[in-house]
Structures are given as C-alpha cells and as structure tokens.
Enzyme design. Structure first.
Site, PDB file in Angstrom:
ATOM      1  N   ASP A  40      40.302  45.392  79.315  1.00  0.00           N
ATOM      2  CA  ASP A  40      40.184  44.916  80.697  1.00  0.00           C
ATOM      3  C   ASP A  40      39.206  45.717  81.569  1.00  0.00           C
ATOM      4  O   ASP A  40      38.812  45.244  82.617  1.00  0.00           O
ATOM      5  CB  ASP A  40      41.559  44.946  81.383  1.00  0.00           C
ATOM      6  CG  ASP A  40      42.574  44.067  80.677  1.00  0.00           C
ATOM      7  OD1 ASP A  40      42.164  43.188  79.916  1.00  0.00           O
ATOM      8  OD2 ASP A  40      43.784  44.276  80.893  1.00  0.00           O
ATOM      9  N   ARG A  67      29.001  17.809  78.835  1.00  0.00           N
ATOM     10  CA  ARG A  67      30.363  18.085  79.303  1.00  0.00           C
ATOM     11  C   ARG A  67      30.425  19.297  80.226  1.00  0.00           C
ATOM     12  O   ARG A  67      29.512  20.126  80.256  1.00  0.00           O
ATOM     13  CB  ARG A  67      31.271  18.358  78.096  1.00  0.00           C
ATOM     14  CG  ARG A  67      31.694  17.086  77.414  1.00  0.00           C
ATOM     15  CD  ARG A  67      32.556  17.336  76.201  1.00  0.00           C
ATOM     16  NE  ARG A  67      33.067  16.077  75.713  1.00  0.00           N
ATOM     17  CZ  ARG A  67      33.396  15.836  74.449  1.00  0.00           C
ATOM     18  NH1 ARG A  67      33.253  16.774  73.536  1.00  0.00           N
ATOM     19  NH2 ARG A  67      33.863  14.661  74.099  1.00  0.00           N
ATOM     20  N   ARG A 102      43.773  40.441  82.889  1.00  0.00           N
ATOM     21  CA  ARG A 102      44.979  40.672  83.708  1.00  0.00           C
ATOM     22  C   ARG A 102      44.630  40.628  85.190  1.00  0.00           C
ATOM     23  O   ARG A 102      44.244  39.576  85.679  1.00  0.00           O
ATOM     24  CB  ARG A 102      45.611  42.013  83.323  1.00  0.00           C
ATOM     25  CG  ARG A 102      47.120  41.948  83.286  1.00  0.00           C
ATOM     26  CD  ARG A 102      47.710  43.303  83.014  1.00  0.00           C
ATOM     27  NE  ARG A 102      47.686  43.677  81.621  1.00  0.00           N
ATOM     28  CZ  ARG A 102      48.727  43.585  80.796  1.00  0.00           C
ATOM     29  NH1 ARG A 102      49.858  43.113  81.242  1.00  0.00           N
ATOM     30  NH2 ARG A 102      48.651  43.974  79.545  1.00  0.00           N
TER      31      ARG A 102
HETATM   32  O1  F6P Z   1      45.544  44.415  78.856  1.00  0.00           O
HETATM   33  C1  F6P Z   1      44.957  43.690  77.841  1.00  0.00           C
HETATM   34  C2  F6P Z   1      45.395  42.266  77.845  1.00  0.00           C
HETATM   35  O2  F6P Z   1      44.781  41.590  76.776  1.00  0.00           O
HETATM   36  C3  F6P Z   1      45.178  41.519  79.160  1.00  0.00           C
HETATM   37  O3  F6P Z   1      43.849  41.099  79.337  1.00  0.00           O
HETATM   38  C4  F6P Z   1      46.172  40.407  79.038  1.00  0.00           C
HETATM   39  O4  F6P Z   1      46.588  39.955  80.307  1.00  0.00           O
HETATM   40  C5  F6P Z   1      47.314  41.058  78.313  1.00  0.00           C
HETATM   41  O5  F6P Z   1      46.790  42.186  77.639  1.00  0.00           O
HETATM   42  C6  F6P Z   1      48.055  40.194  77.331  1.00  0.00           C
HETATM   43  O6  F6P Z   1      49.138  40.918  76.851  1.00  0.00           O
HETATM   44  P1  F6P Z   1      49.986  40.506  75.554  1.00  0.00           P
HETATM   45  O7  F6P Z   1      49.128  40.749  74.347  1.00  0.00           O
HETATM   46  O8  F6P Z   1      51.167  41.384  75.601  1.00  0.00           O
HETATM   47  O9  F6P Z   1      50.289  39.047  75.706  1.00  0.00           O
END
Ligand code: F6P
Length: 363
Positions: free
Chosen positions: A152, A187, A196
């Site tokens: 992220d 398209r 996140r």
């Molecule tokens: O923090 C890394 C991340 O991939 C985020 O981008 C995403 O929101 C989250 O983890 C998803 O988490 P999980 O793998 O627990 O669903």
C-alpha cells in the site's frame, strides 16, 4: 553468540523473501545465529518447529519468490499477556534477543510493546521457575528493528515500502491487458485497485496507465462527480479515444465519508452514457507474483541494514525502522513513524483529508 530472528507479519508483499534472505545472510556473515520464526507472532507464541535456525543455504533461491516462505498470520494470542509470556520464553530458550519484524504498522507497534514489556515478562518467567536468573541476565534486553512490507505504501517515514513497486507492475500489466481489449470493442473499464486507506497505488497507476478518471480515499470528489465524470469521458471519446479507463481505489469515498464503489461508477456510466462498461476487480493478484527488481534490491538493502542496526544497538538505543530516504536506506525511530502513520489514519477517519496528505509526507 548473539541470536537474531526474523519473521513476517500481517498481509504479505512481494520482496519479503528477499528481506528475510538479507537479514539471515548478514547475521551469519557477522557471526550471529540466525533464526526464522514461521507464521508470524503465532509461531513465536507456539514455539517448537516454528522457531528454526537458518543457514546460508536455507535462504537460497527465494529472492525471486513472491509472498513469504516463512508464512504470515494474524495472531490473537499475542494480544494477551499470556501469549507474550510464552513467546518470551520461546525466544529466551533459543537465546534470541534480536528481532527483525517485517510487516505493517500494527505488527511494528506490537513488536515495540513486546520490547517495552520484555523485562517484566522475564521477571515473571523467573518467578514462576520457567527460566533461570542466569538466563534472565543473559537475555535481559530485547532489540527490535522494523522493515515495512506492504503493497500500500501507507507507512510514514519511508519513501517506499517493500512490495509497492511489484504491485504497481501487476496493476499496469492488468490495465495494459484490459486496454487492448477495451480498444477493440470501444469499451469503458472500471478497475478497482487495492491500497486500503491509501491512494498511492491508484494514483500512480492512474498516471502511468493514462486513466481518464481516478477515485481516491484522500481526495473525495465534489458532489457533482457523476456530471464531471461523464463530461470527462465524453471529451476523451470526442477527441478520438476508443476506450476509457476509470480507476476506483478500494477505499474511495465521497465528502461525507460514504464509499464510492466500482458499481456506483458503473451505474452512472450505464445511466448517462451509451458505453459498454465493465468492472475488473484486481484483488489479490496485486499482492502476488515475483518481486520487481526494485523491490528485490530495496529489500536486500533494508534487510542488511536491519541486521547491522541490531548488531550495533545498545541497551539505550531507540528501536528503528529501516526506511528509504531519497535513495538511501536509513534508520528512523520506529515509534515516530508509527505515531505519524496512526495520525494519518485518524485524520482520514475524521475526514481531514488535507491533514492526512500533509502528515503522510513524500510518499
Ligand atoms: O494492506 C495490504 C492489502 O492488500 C490492502 O491493500 C487490502 O485492503 C488488504 O491488504 C486486504 O487484506 P486481506 O488480504 O486480509 O483481505
């Protein structure tokens, strides 16, 4: 005779293995015993085979592999003192007083609390007869160093976190692939991208893929975004473009803090434009696959620096996180970065977006 252990915690990211390898090899090079802790904090609490001595060969042929070969887990037990007591005992039994934690801000905060509590945990272990006074004396200080593994790029204090560059590669490969089929059929594609609460991945992906519109958590669009979106897409089409790409961050929201989803965007396009619009959710593809060259070398440099920092630590030194500053791997106080990262999260929650961006700094 120093013991150093490395573990990965929280969501995985590409480049974690390269970091594990660098920590282990630098530790061995400096004459230290190196250990893996498997399955993150859970492995530390459970002990046994989860804590294993590593040698030069045990980290061969992993630099190019995505994910983490030593596993990662969320751990409820470590949140309780009883779990941390078990973890402390497992480390003392192996003479491990140096930890490299590779994870996000939650994992790094957990390590810092463990370090602060260490002497009281050892007192209790002596009192209940689990360890001897001599063991307590020999293992009296726990040193920790953090490395930020996260796609992220949401951690304050470092220009890049390990995995972000590889995730961007996954994203642009996917957008390039979508663009070619979108071109054929004229398209519009709405791509949902991870990150996140942090818009780094979608904003960079938007710039480098020539997207027409990007929805981000930190820059909620004006109330009339549907009209603005429609106008922009129409302008691009009338300028001769055969396709449109719209990127929606998974954490995108409006000014009231309500989520804006790929479905919301598609609905607007369906209702107001005669486009054939489709949604592609990239999901965990972004966290998978081999690490890029950038993430491999970043992780190598950070891992080596983490081990050096641990070997140089004294009982009064503050725990650090290894960060990228310009093009240098440097040591910065861990808790300063964690606190700033948490202040960003609070600002986002309170919808103080400008503050969040300012606090986050360069990245
Ligand atoms: O923090 C890394 C991340 O991939 C985020 O981008 C995403 O929101 C989250 O983890 C998803 O988490 P999980 O793998 O627990 O669903």
């Amino acid at each position: 005779d120093k013991g150093l252990a490395v573990f990965t915690s929280g969501g995985d990211s590409q480049g974690m293995n390269a970091a594990v390898r660098a920590c282990v090899r630098m530790a061995i090079y400096l004459g230290c015993k190196a250990y893996f802790i498997r399955e993150g904090y859970q492995g530390m609490v459970d002990g046994g085979d989860n804590i294993q001595e590593a040698n030069w060969a045990s980290v061969s042929s992993i630099i190019h592999r995505g994910g983490t070969i030593i596993g990662s887990a969320r751990c409820a037990d470590f949140r309780e003192r009883a779990g941390r007591l078990k973890a402390a005992n497992n480390l003392v039994q192996k003479g491990i007083t140096n930890l490299v934690v590779i994870g996000g801000d939650g994992s790094l905060t957990g390590a810092n609390l463990f370090r602060q509590e260490w002497s009281s945990l050892l007192d209790e272990l002596v009192k209940n007869g689990t360890i001897t006074a001599a063991q307590q004396e020999k293992n009296s200080v726990l040193h920790i160093v953090g490395l930020v593994g996260s796609i992220d790029n949401d951690f304050c204090g470092t220009d890049m976190t390990i995995g972000t560059d590889s995730a961007l590669h996954r994203i642009i490969e996917a957008i390039d692939a979508i663009s070619s089929t979108a071109y054929s059929h004229q398209r519009t594609f709405i791509m949902e991208v991870m990150g996140r609460h942090c818009g780094y991945l979608p904003v960079v992906a938007g710039i480098i893929s020539e997207a027409d519109y990007v929805f981000l958590p930190e820059y909620p669009p004006p109330h009339d975004w549907p009209a603005k979106l429609v106008l922009k897409l129409e302008q691009e089409r009338s300028a001769g473009q055969r396709l449109n790409i719209v990127i929606v961050a998974e954490g995108a929201m409006d000014r009231e803090g309500n989520p804006i989803t790929a479905e919301d965007v598609k609905k607007v396009i369906d209702e107001r434009l005669k486009h054939d619009a489709r949604i592609t959710v990239l999901g965990h593809v972004q966290r998978g696959g081999n690490p890029s060259a950038f993430d491999r070398i970043l992780a190598c440099r950070m891992g080596a620096e983490a081990t050096l920092a641990l070997m140089e630590a004294t009982k009064d030194s503050v725990p650090v996180v290894i960060s990228l500053d310009g093009n240098q791997a440097v040591r910065v106080p861990l808790m300063e970065c964690v606190e700033r990262t948490q202040a960003v999260a609070l600002a986002m929650k309170e919808r103080r977006w400008a503050d969040a961006v300012k606090l986050r700094g360069r990245s």
